[in-house]
Design an enzyme around this catalytic site. Structure first.
Site, PDB file in Angstrom:
ATOM      1  N   SER A  46    -109.531  38.953  38.649  1.00 52.33           N
ATOM      2  CA  SER A  46    -110.932  38.525  38.594  1.00 52.33           C
ATOM      3  C   SER A  46    -111.244  37.480  39.637  1.00 52.33           C
ATOM      4  CB  SER A  46    -111.198  37.918  37.219  1.00 52.33           C
ATOM      5  OG  SER A  46    -110.204  36.921  36.990  1.00 52.33           O
ATOM      6  N   LYS A  63    -117.916  36.047  36.032  1.00 52.74           N
ATOM      7  CA  LYS A  63    -116.554  36.545  36.235  1.00 52.74           C
ATOM      8  C   LYS A  63    -116.684  38.005  36.636  1.00 52.74           C
ATOM      9  CE  LYS A  63    -112.174  36.612  33.675  1.00 52.74           C
ATOM     10  NZ  LYS A  63    -111.481  35.941  32.557  1.00 52.74           N
ATOM     11  N   ASP A 113    -120.917  30.541  30.455  1.00 50.56           N
ATOM     12  CA  ASP A 113    -121.264  29.127  30.665  1.00 50.56           C
ATOM     13  C   ASP A 113    -120.567  28.660  31.938  1.00 50.56           C
ATOM     14  OD1 ASP A 113    -122.824  28.043  28.565  1.00 50.56           O
ATOM     15  OD2 ASP A 113    -121.097  28.136  27.215  1.00 50.56           O
ATOM     16  N   GLU A 119    -110.701  22.262  35.474  1.00 48.15           N
ATOM     17  CA  GLU A 119    -109.710  22.414  34.407  1.00 48.15           C
ATOM     18  C   GLU A 119    -109.184  21.043  33.968  1.00 48.15           C
ATOM     19  OE1 GLU A 119    -107.927  26.611  36.277  1.00 48.15           O
ATOM     20  OE2 GLU A 119    -106.630  24.864  36.050  1.00 48.15           O
ATOM     21  N   ASP A 158    -102.850  31.486  24.128  1.00 45.23           N
ATOM     22  CA  ASP A 158    -102.436  30.979  25.442  1.00 45.23           C
ATOM     23  C   ASP A 158    -103.126  29.648  25.737  1.00 45.23           C
ATOM     24  OD1 ASP A 158    -102.328  32.233  28.903  1.00 45.23           O
ATOM     25  OD2 ASP A 158    -101.005  30.892  27.764  1.00 45.23           O
ATOM     26  N   GLU A 162    -104.709  24.405  31.533  1.00 44.27           N
ATOM     27  CA  GLU A 162    -105.421  25.225  32.533  1.00 44.27           C
ATOM     28  C   GLU A 162    -106.587  25.965  31.877  1.00 44.27           C
ATOM     29  OE1 GLU A 162    -102.203  25.028  32.137  1.00 44.27           O
ATOM     30  OE2 GLU A 162    -101.075  26.099  33.677  1.00 44.27           O
ATOM     31  N   ASP A 176    -110.567  31.927  28.632  1.00 45.55           N
ATOM     32  CA  ASP A 176    -109.428  32.832  28.799  1.00 45.55           C
ATOM     33  C   ASP A 176    -109.041  33.539  27.498  1.00 45.55           C
ATOM     34  OD1 ASP A 176    -106.434  32.563  30.859  1.00 45.55           O
ATOM     35  OD2 ASP A 176    -107.744  34.213  30.270  1.00 45.55           O
TER      36      ASP A 176
HETATM   37  N1  LIG Z   1    -116.693  29.517  32.950  1.00 45.09           N
HETATM   38  C1  LIG Z   1    -116.085  29.011  34.045  1.00 45.09           C
HETATM   39  N2  LIG Z   1    -116.650  27.983  34.719  1.00 45.09           N
HETATM   40  C2  LIG Z   1    -116.036  27.457  35.799  1.00 45.09           C
HETATM   41  N3  LIG Z   1    -114.859  27.882  36.301  1.00 45.09           N
HETATM   42  C3  LIG Z   1    -114.265  28.915  35.668  1.00 45.09           C
HETATM   43  C4  LIG Z   1    -114.833  29.524  34.522  1.00 45.09           C
HETATM   44  N4  LIG Z   1    -114.016  30.531  34.101  1.00 45.09           N
HETATM   45  C5  LIG Z   1    -112.983  30.534  34.951  1.00 45.09           C
HETATM   46  N5  LIG Z   1    -113.113  29.576  35.895  1.00 45.09           N
HETATM   47  C6  LIG Z   1    -112.145  29.287  36.957  1.00 45.09           C
HETATM   48  O1  LIG Z   1    -111.905  30.474  37.697  1.00 45.09           O
HETATM   49  C7  LIG Z   1    -110.504  30.712  37.843  1.00 45.09           C
HETATM   50  C8  LIG Z   1    -110.196  32.127  37.420  1.00 45.09           C
HETATM   51  O2  LIG Z   1    -110.410  32.226  36.048  1.00 45.09           O
HETATM   52  P1  LIG Z   1    -110.111  33.618  35.308  1.00 45.09           P
HETATM   53  O3  LIG Z   1    -110.304  33.375  33.848  1.00 45.09           O
HETATM   54  O4  LIG Z   1    -110.864  34.677  35.946  1.00 45.09           O
HETATM   55  O5  LIG Z   1    -108.612  33.916  35.655  1.00 45.09           O
HETATM   56  P2  LIG Z   1    -107.367  33.156  35.031  1.00 45.09           P
HETATM   57  O6  LIG Z   1    -107.362  33.425  33.565  1.00 45.09           O
HETATM   58  O7  LIG Z   1    -107.389  31.742  35.484  1.00 45.09           O
HETATM   59  O8  LIG Z   1    -106.164  33.854  35.739  1.00 45.09           O
HETATM   60  P3  LIG Z   1    -105.308  34.997  35.057  1.00 45.09           P
HETATM   61  O9  LIG Z   1    -106.281  36.117  34.811  1.00 45.09           O
HETATM   62  O10 LIG Z   1    -104.273  35.261  36.069  1.00 45.09           O
HETATM   63  O11 LIG Z   1    -104.799  34.368  33.765  1.00 45.09           O
HETATM   64  C9  LIG Z   1    -109.783  29.708  36.975  1.00 45.09           C
HETATM   65  O12 LIG Z   1    -109.038  28.885  37.847  1.00 45.09           O
HETATM   66  C10 LIG Z   1    -110.828  28.898  36.294  1.00 45.09           C
HETATM   67  O13 LIG Z   1    -110.594  27.524  36.509  1.00 45.09           O
END
Ligand SMILES: Nc1ncnc2c1ncn2[C@@H]1O[C@H](COP(=O)(O)OP(=O)(O)OP(=O)(O)O)[C@@H](O)[C@H]1O
Ligand SMILES: O=C(O)[C@@H]1CCC(=O)N(CCc2ccc(Cl)cc2)[C@H]1c1ccccc1Cl
Length: 324
Positions: A46, A63, A113, A119, A158, A162, A176
Site C-alpha cells: 500500500s 490508503k 482519518d 507514529e 499486532d 509503529e 493496521d
Molecule cells: N491514517 C493514517 N494517517 C497518517 N499516516 C498513516 C495512516 N495510515 C498509515 N499511515 C502511514 O503510512 C505508512 C504505511 O501504512 P500502511 O498501513 O499502509 O502499511 P503498514 O501497515 O505500515 O506496512 P505493512 O503493510 O507492511 O504492515 C505507515 O508508515 C504509516 O505510518
C-alpha cells in the site's frame, strides 16, 4: 448531504431541470473528488497519501492498494479483513476511522482519518524514553482503544508503537487492522465462545494453520506455543508497550527473532535501574505467560499506575502532555 452505509459513502447531488423539478442523484465518491497530496508512507502492499476532499476541504489519509500486487501476493483476505474490521469500529476517538472505500480498475482506496502526528514509535525514538506522566497518558489512550476493540469482538494481534499513530493534537489513533481477528459473534456461533481471555478464537482460524504471527518483540507466548491469539494477547503487547515507553526499548529483544521468541517463552526480561516501581508492578501483572492470569482491562484501569486518569470522554478531550 453525505451519509455512509457500511463504509461506502454516497453523496446526494441535487439537480434542477429546466422545468424547475429537483432530482436527487446518488453519486459514489471517487478519485476525482480529492486533491491528492504528499505521500505519508508506504506499506508492503500500500501507499498512504494525504488528500483533501474538494467539496468539503476536509483532509484525509487515503490508503491506496494495487489490485494486481494484492492478488499476486495472495493478500485479498487481508484487504477484506481490514475493511470488515474498520467497518465495525466506527465510534471511538482512538481508532483510525474508515469513512469510505472506492476503487478503479487498478486500485482500491480506503479513505481514513488523517493522523498527521506520525507514529508513536517515531516520537519515542526522538525522546529516547517517556516520563511517567506521558507514559500514563499514552498508555491510558491505548488501553481505552484496546478495550473498545475487544468490546466489538476484535483482537488487533499486532499492537506495537509503529501501529499507534498520533493525530494533529497528539492523541492516539490505532491503525493496521488487516491482521486483526474478528471473533465469531457469540450470538451467532454455536460454540458461543465469548472470546474471554484465553478462550480459543472462533472456529475458522483454529481449524486452519494460523496465518498470522505479529511482530517478534510483541508476540505473546500463547501465539508462539499454541498458535492461538486471544484478547489477552493484546494485553501482553500492551505490557510490552508500557515497558518500552519508560525504558526506551522493548522488554524482549535479541539478536534475531528465534532468540527473541526464546526469551518470551522463558519470560526472560529485566527492568532497567530507575524503572518506576508503580509501572513495574503493572508490567509484571501483564507479562504473564498464562493469558488467563493477565490483569484484565478493568483491573488495569484501576491500577495505581493509572491513578488520577479520567477514563471516558475526559481522557480524549484533555490536552496531550508536552513530550519532555
Ligand atoms: N491514517 C493514517 N494517517 C497518517 N499516516 C498513516 C495512516 N495510515 C498509515 N499511515 C502511514 O503510512 C505508512 C504505511 O501504512 P500502511 O498501513 O499502509 O502499511 P503498514 O501497515 O505500515 O506496512 P505493512 O503493510 O507492511 O504492515 C505507515 O508508515 C504509516 O505510518
Ligand atoms: O467491501 C467493499 O468496500 C467493496 C465491495 C465491492 C468490491 O468489489 N470491493 C473490492 C473487492 C476487491 C478486493 C481485493 C482486490 Cl485485489 C480486488 C477487489 C470492496 C472494496 C472496494 C474498495 C476498497 C476496498 C474494498 Cl474491500
Amino acid at each position: 448531504e453525505e451519509w455512509s452505509e457500511r463504509g461506502a459513502a454516497v453523496s446526494a447531488k441535487q439537480e434542477t431541470d429546466a422545468a424547475g423539478h429537483t432530482q436527487t442523484r446518488l453519486v459514489k465518491k471517487g478519485v476525482k473528488d480529492f486533491n491528492f497530496g504528499r505521500t505519508l508512507g508506504e506499506g508492503s502492499y500500500s501507499t498512504v497519501l494525504a488528500a483533501t476532499d474538494r467539496q468539503t476541504l476536509k483532509e484525509y489519509a487515503i490508503k491506496v492498494l494495487d489490485k494486481r500486487h494484492i492478488i499476486k501476493e495472495k493478500k485479498v483476505k487481508y484487504v477484506n479483513i481490514e475493511r470488515d474490521t474498520l467497518n465495525r469500529l466506527t465510534e471511538h476517538p482512538g481508532i483510525v476511522r474508515l469513512y469510505y472505500t472506492f476503487q478503479d480498475e487498478r486500485s482500491l482506496y480506503f479513505v481514513l482519518d488523517l493522523a498527521s502526528g506520525g507514529e508513536l514509535l517515531g516520537v519515542l525514538k526522538k525522546m529516547g524514553s517517556f516520563d511517567v506522566e506521558c507514559t500514563r497518558f499514552y498508555g491510558a489512550e491505548i488501553l481505552d482503544s484496546v478495550a473498545y476493540l475487544h468490546s466489538r469482538g476484535i483482537i488487533h494481534r499486532d499492537l506495537k508503537p509503529e501501529n499507534v499513530l498520533l493525530d494533529r493534537d497528539m492523541h492516539v489513533k490505532i491503525t493496521d487492522f488487516g491482521t486483526a481477528k474478528i471473533l465469531a459473534d457469540p450470538r451467532r456461533s454455536a460454540s458461543g465462545n465469548s472470546g474471554a481471555p484465553g478462550d480459543p478464537i472462533d472456529g475458522a482460524e483454529t481449524d486452519r494453520a494460523v496465518s498470522f504471527v505479529g511482530t517478534a518483540e510483541y508476540v505473546s507466548p500463547e501465539l508462539l506455543r499454541d498458535k492461538n491469539a486471544c484478547k489477552a494477547s493484546d494485553l501482553w503487547a500492551f505490557g510490552c508497550i508500557v515497558y518500552q515507553l519508560l525504558a526506551g526499548r522493548p522488554p524482549f529483544k535479541a539478536a534475531n527473532e528465534y532468540l527473541t521468541f526464546q526469551k518470551i517463552l522463558a519470560l526472560e526480561y529485566t527492568f532497567p535501574d530507575g524503572f518506576p516501581e508503580v509501572a513495574r508492578d503493572l508490567v509484571e501483572r501483564l507479562l504473564v505467560l498464562e493469558p488467563a492470569n493477565r490483569l484484565p482491562v478493568e483491573h488495569i484501569r484501576n491500577h495505581r499506575f493509572f491513578e488520577g486518569v479520567q477514563w471516558g470522554k475526559g481522557l480524549w478531550r484533555q490536552k496531550a502532555p508536552r513530550l519532555k
